[in-house]
Enzyme design. Structure first.
Site, mmCIF file in Angstrom:
data_model
loop_
_atom_site.group_PDB
_atom_site.id
_atom_site.type_symbol
_atom_site.label_atom_id
_atom_site.label_comp_id
_atom_site.label_asym_id
_atom_site.label_seq_id
_atom_site.Cartn_x
_atom_site.Cartn_y
_atom_site.Cartn_z
ATOM 1 N N THR A 28 24.220 6.561 36.122
ATOM 2 C CA THR A 28 25.303 7.476 35.270
ATOM 3 C C THR A 28 25.489 7.349 33.775
ATOM 4 O OG1 THR A 28 27.025 5.680 35.662
ATOM 5 C CG2 THR A 28 27.093 7.309 37.348
ATOM 6 N N PHE A 35 27.934 9.111 43.406
ATOM 7 C CA PHE A 35 28.314 9.922 44.282
ATOM 8 C C PHE A 35 30.069 9.941 44.829
ATOM 9 C CE2 PHE A 35 24.341 11.399 45.746
ATOM 10 C CZ PHE A 35 23.187 10.349 45.484
ATOM 11 N N ASP A 104 15.914 8.980 41.666
ATOM 12 C CA ASP A 104 15.489 9.750 40.342
ATOM 13 C C ASP A 104 14.357 9.099 39.697
ATOM 14 O OD1 ASP A 104 18.344 7.820 38.642
ATOM 15 O OD2 ASP A 104 16.426 7.308 39.397
ATOM 16 N N HIS A 119 16.191 5.202 49.586
ATOM 17 C CA HIS A 119 16.499 6.478 49.966
ATOM 18 C C HIS A 119 15.455 7.464 49.549
ATOM 19 C CE1 HIS A 119 20.928 4.883 50.384
ATOM 20 N NE2 HIS A 119 19.966 4.238 51.333
ATOM 21 N N CYS A 130 4.856 20.041 59.041
ATOM 22 C CA CYS A 130 3.745 19.254 59.204
ATOM 23 C C CYS A 130 3.731 17.954 58.480
ATOM 24 C CB CYS A 130 2.566 20.225 59.087
ATOM 25 S SG CYS A 130 2.421 20.619 57.440
ATOM 26 N N CYS A 148 1.244 25.458 57.037
ATOM 27 C CA CYS A 148 1.910 26.008 58.389
ATOM 28 C C CYS A 148 3.238 26.758 58.256
ATOM 29 C CB CYS A 148 2.210 24.711 59.204
ATOM 30 S SG CYS A 148 3.739 23.827 58.671
ATOM 31 N N SER A 187 28.692 1.615 45.383
ATOM 32 C CA SER A 187 29.719 1.152 46.246
ATOM 33 C C SER A 187 29.497 0.419 47.464
ATOM 34 C CB SER A 187 30.305 2.640 46.605
ATOM 35 O OG SER A 187 29.466 3.256 47.336
HETATM 36 P P1 NAD Z 1 24.332 7.868 59.134
HETATM 37 O O1 NAD Z 1 25.233 6.745 59.744
HETATM 38 O O2 NAD Z 1 23.750 8.744 60.069
HETATM 39 O O3 NAD Z 1 22.851 6.722 58.645
HETATM 40 C C1 NAD Z 1 22.749 5.434 59.054
HETATM 41 C C2 NAD Z 1 21.457 4.910 58.508
HETATM 42 O O4 NAD Z 1 21.030 3.798 58.879
HETATM 43 C C3 NAD Z 1 20.474 5.838 58.868
HETATM 44 O O5 NAD Z 1 19.629 5.930 57.969
HETATM 45 C C4 NAD Z 1 19.491 5.134 59.946
HETATM 46 O O6 NAD Z 1 18.221 5.274 60.065
HETATM 47 C C5 NAD Z 1 19.785 3.735 59.660
HETATM 48 N N1 NAD Z 1 19.973 2.617 60.693
HETATM 49 C C6 NAD Z 1 20.808 2.589 61.459
HETATM 50 N N2 NAD Z 1 20.558 1.636 62.273
HETATM 51 C C7 NAD Z 1 19.686 0.695 61.805
HETATM 52 C C8 NAD Z 1 19.129 -0.366 61.701
HETATM 53 N N3 NAD Z 1 19.386 -1.313 62.681
HETATM 54 N N4 NAD Z 1 18.203 -1.058 60.683
HETATM 55 C C9 NAD Z 1 18.039 -0.255 59.814
HETATM 56 N N5 NAD Z 1 18.285 1.111 59.577
HETATM 57 C C10 NAD Z 1 19.195 1.554 60.556
HETATM 58 O O7 NAD Z 1 24.894 8.102 57.854
HETATM 59 P P2 NAD Z 1 24.962 7.297 56.406
HETATM 60 O O8 NAD Z 1 24.894 5.794 56.796
HETATM 61 O O9 NAD Z 1 26.323 7.470 55.791
HETATM 62 O O10 NAD Z 1 23.745 7.588 55.356
HETATM 63 C C11 NAD Z 1 22.523 7.037 55.765
HETATM 64 C C12 NAD Z 1 21.376 7.871 55.104
HETATM 65 O O11 NAD Z 1 21.451 8.836 54.233
HETATM 66 C C13 NAD Z 1 21.081 6.635 54.019
HETATM 67 O O12 NAD Z 1 19.779 6.415 53.900
HETATM 68 C C14 NAD Z 1 21.534 7.703 52.626
HETATM 69 O O13 NAD Z 1 20.717 7.216 51.752
HETATM 70 C C15 NAD Z 1 20.962 8.985 53.164
HETATM 71 N N6 NAD Z 1 21.382 9.864 52.131
HETATM 72 C C16 NAD Z 1 20.611 10.248 51.211
HETATM 73 C C17 NAD Z 1 21.308 11.179 50.192
HETATM 74 C C18 NAD Z 1 20.518 11.441 48.813
HETATM 75 O O14 NAD Z 1 20.673 12.519 48.285
HETATM 76 N N7 NAD Z 1 19.597 10.456 48.578
HETATM 77 C C19 NAD Z 1 22.346 11.451 50.320
HETATM 78 C C20 NAD Z 1 23.325 11.361 51.201
HETATM 79 C C21 NAD Z 1 22.687 10.305 52.019
HETATM 80 N N1 APR Z 2 28.246 0.957 35.726
HETATM 81 C C1 APR Z 2 28.447 0.217 36.610
HETATM 82 N N2 APR Z 2 28.861 0.878 37.751
HETATM 83 C C2 APR Z 2 29.331 2.032 37.822
HETATM 84 C C3 APR Z 2 28.810 2.822 36.730
HETATM 85 C C4 APR Z 2 28.459 2.139 35.538
HETATM 86 N N3 APR Z 2 28.195 2.938 34.507
HETATM 87 N N4 APR Z 2 29.051 4.359 37.124
HETATM 88 C C5 APR Z 2 29.467 4.084 38.538
HETATM 89 N N5 APR Z 2 29.431 2.871 38.900
HETATM 90 C C6 APR Z 2 29.986 2.485 40.147
HETATM 91 C C7 APR Z 2 31.106 2.883 40.759
HETATM 92 O O1 APR Z 2 32.324 2.452 40.453
HETATM 93 C C8 APR Z 2 30.642 3.003 42.350
HETATM 94 O O2 APR Z 2 31.215 2.076 42.872
HETATM 95 O O3 APR Z 2 28.775 2.757 40.728
HETATM 96 C C9 APR Z 2 29.290 2.893 42.172
HETATM 97 C C10 APR Z 2 28.357 4.116 42.766
HETATM 98 O O4 APR Z 2 28.807 4.289 44.212
HETATM 99 P P1 APR Z 2 27.979 5.597 44.719
HETATM 100 O O5 APR Z 2 28.792 6.660 44.237
HETATM 101 O O6 APR Z 2 29.024 5.565 46.449
HETATM 102 O O7 APR Z 2 26.541 5.527 44.853
HETATM 103 P P2 APR Z 2 25.808 4.774 45.595
HETATM 104 O O8 APR Z 2 26.515 3.293 46.285
HETATM 105 O O9 APR Z 2 24.165 4.661 45.098
HETATM 106 O O10 APR Z 2 25.638 5.596 47.128
HETATM 107 C C11 APR Z 2 24.985 5.121 48.204
HETATM 108 O O11 APR Z 2 24.845 7.250 49.260
HETATM 109 O O12 APR Z 2 25.005 9.512 49.243
HETATM 110 C C12 APR Z 2 24.315 8.485 49.658
HETATM 111 O O13 APR Z 2 22.001 8.494 49.298
HETATM 112 C C13 APR Z 2 23.043 8.446 48.606
HETATM 113 O O14 APR Z 2 22.070 6.646 47.586
HETATM 114 C C14 APR Z 2 23.416 7.273 47.743
HETATM 115 C C15 APR Z 2 23.928 6.182 48.726
#
Ligand code: NAD
Ligand code: APR
Length: 238
Positions: A28, A35, A104, A119, A130, A148, A187
């Site tokens: 950030t 998020f 990123d 992730h 494919c 494909c 978080s």
């Molecule tokens: P969810 O509950 O559908 O997914 C649960 C996750 O845990 C899945 O990835 C599943 O494969 C995994 N899992 C379940 N049981 C497991 C086990 N025993 N051991 C290891 N892995 C296990 O939804 P959620 O938990 O809110 O989010 C899951 C995934 O969605 C995360 O990987 C998150 O990073 C991904 N996500 C990515 C983005 C992005 O933009 N990068 C955005 C949103 C969510």
């Molecule tokens: N320094 C320290 N902490 C910060 C800062 C900063 N500059 N800016 C934000 N934060 C903290 C916020 O208070 C929050 O607790 O970082 C945390 C960010 O948490 P999220 O927004 O939930 O991001 P993240 O934990 O990476 O989410 C996990 O959810 O949607 C999926 O795949 C997505 O990888 C992401 C995963």
């Protein structure tokens, strides 16, 4: 907080195996919204509507708009000094690896060699049908797979998809054996990454703006990622 900084610097100096786990809060201060903070992505867009396989397969226009926006916006931002400090710690042998939920690529750009992207990443794309690696520009131009005709997608882990096995297992093994695990800017709301900090027998440190969440840490520093890393770094260099 000064004592906490000194304590963490001491633990880093004395640790023979340290791993850092980062989330959106690590980027950030580079300008990329996280998020779940007030300014986070998910407050504007429901994650279930865009970062899912369902969105990819049934609402491709929305899915494409969300990810092409995020990919293009990456060009505007760059890693900050906190990322660079972590890269310096790795090259000095103070840090073994970084496990990140971020997509990123900033840890690698800053110079970290051992980075586990739990992730995935939005810096490369593939065909959803494919699985062939495809050109980023083909995705941005909303073209289909050259091979494909399937839909192109970033190599990000979508909600419900499995995490990359190698990244998951490597992070798990490092955390299990680590003397010191430093969790920064997450978080810890998303499974299964949020389980990683519970799997180490070593010391655990949490650096975050919002420290209302997880509790079982040996040291919890309420602060910004970049600022806190700069403070620790200056103590280490004394
Ligand atoms: P969810 O509950 O559908 O997914 C649960 C996750 O845990 C899945 O990835 C599943 O494969 C995994 N899992 C379940 N049981 C497991 C086990 N025993 N051991 C290891 N892995 C296990 O939804 P959620 O938990 O809110 O989010 C899951 C995934 O969605 C995360 O990987 C998150 O990073 C991904 N996500 C990515 C983005 C992005 O933009 N990068 C955005 C949103 C969510
Ligand atoms: N320094 C320290 N902490 C910060 C800062 C900063 N500059 N800016 C934000 N934060 C903290 C916020 O208070 C929050 O607790 O970082 C945390 C960010 O948490 P999220 O927004 O939930 O991001 P993240 O934990 O990476 O989410 C996990 O959810 O949607 C999926 O795949 C997505 O990888 C992401 C995963």
């Amino acid at each position: 907080q000064q004592d906490q900084i000194k304590q963490l610097a001491e633990w880093i100096s004395n640790s023979s195996s340290t791993i850092v786990l980062t989330g959106a809060g690590m980027s950030t201060e580079s300008g990329i919204p996280d998020f779940r903070s007030r300014s986070g992505w998910w407050n504007k867009i429901d994650p279930r509507t865009v970062a899912t396989v369902d969105a990819l397969e049934n609402y491709y226009d929305l899915f494409h708009e969300f990810y092409s926006y995020r990919i293009k916006s990456l060009e505007k931002y760059s890693p900050h000094e906190g990322h660079e400090i972590l890269a310096g710690w790795e090259s000095k042998g103070l840090l073994d690896c970084v496990a990140t939920q971020n997509v990123d690529g900033f840890h690698q750009i800053a110079g970290n060699k051992k980075v586990y992207e739990l992730h995935g990443t939005i810096t490369t794309v593939r065909c959803h049908s494919c699985n062939r690696p495809s050109q980023l520009n083909d995705f941005l131009n909303k073209e289909n797979c050259k091979h494909c005709k399937g839909k192109l997608r970033p190599n990000v882990v979508l909600f419900g998809e499995n995490l990359p096995e190698k990244s998951w297992m490597s992070s798990l093994n490092h955390i299990r054996n680590a003397d010191l695990t430093i969790v920064i800017g997450t978080s810890l709301e998303v499974y299964p990454v949020n389980q990683l900090p519970t799997m180490t027998s070593g010391k655990k440190v949490f650096i975050n703006l919002d420290i209302s969440g997880p509790t079982k840490f040996d040291l919890t520093i309420k602060g910004k990622a970049k600022e806190t890393l700069q403070l620790v770094h200056s103590v280490l260099n004394q």
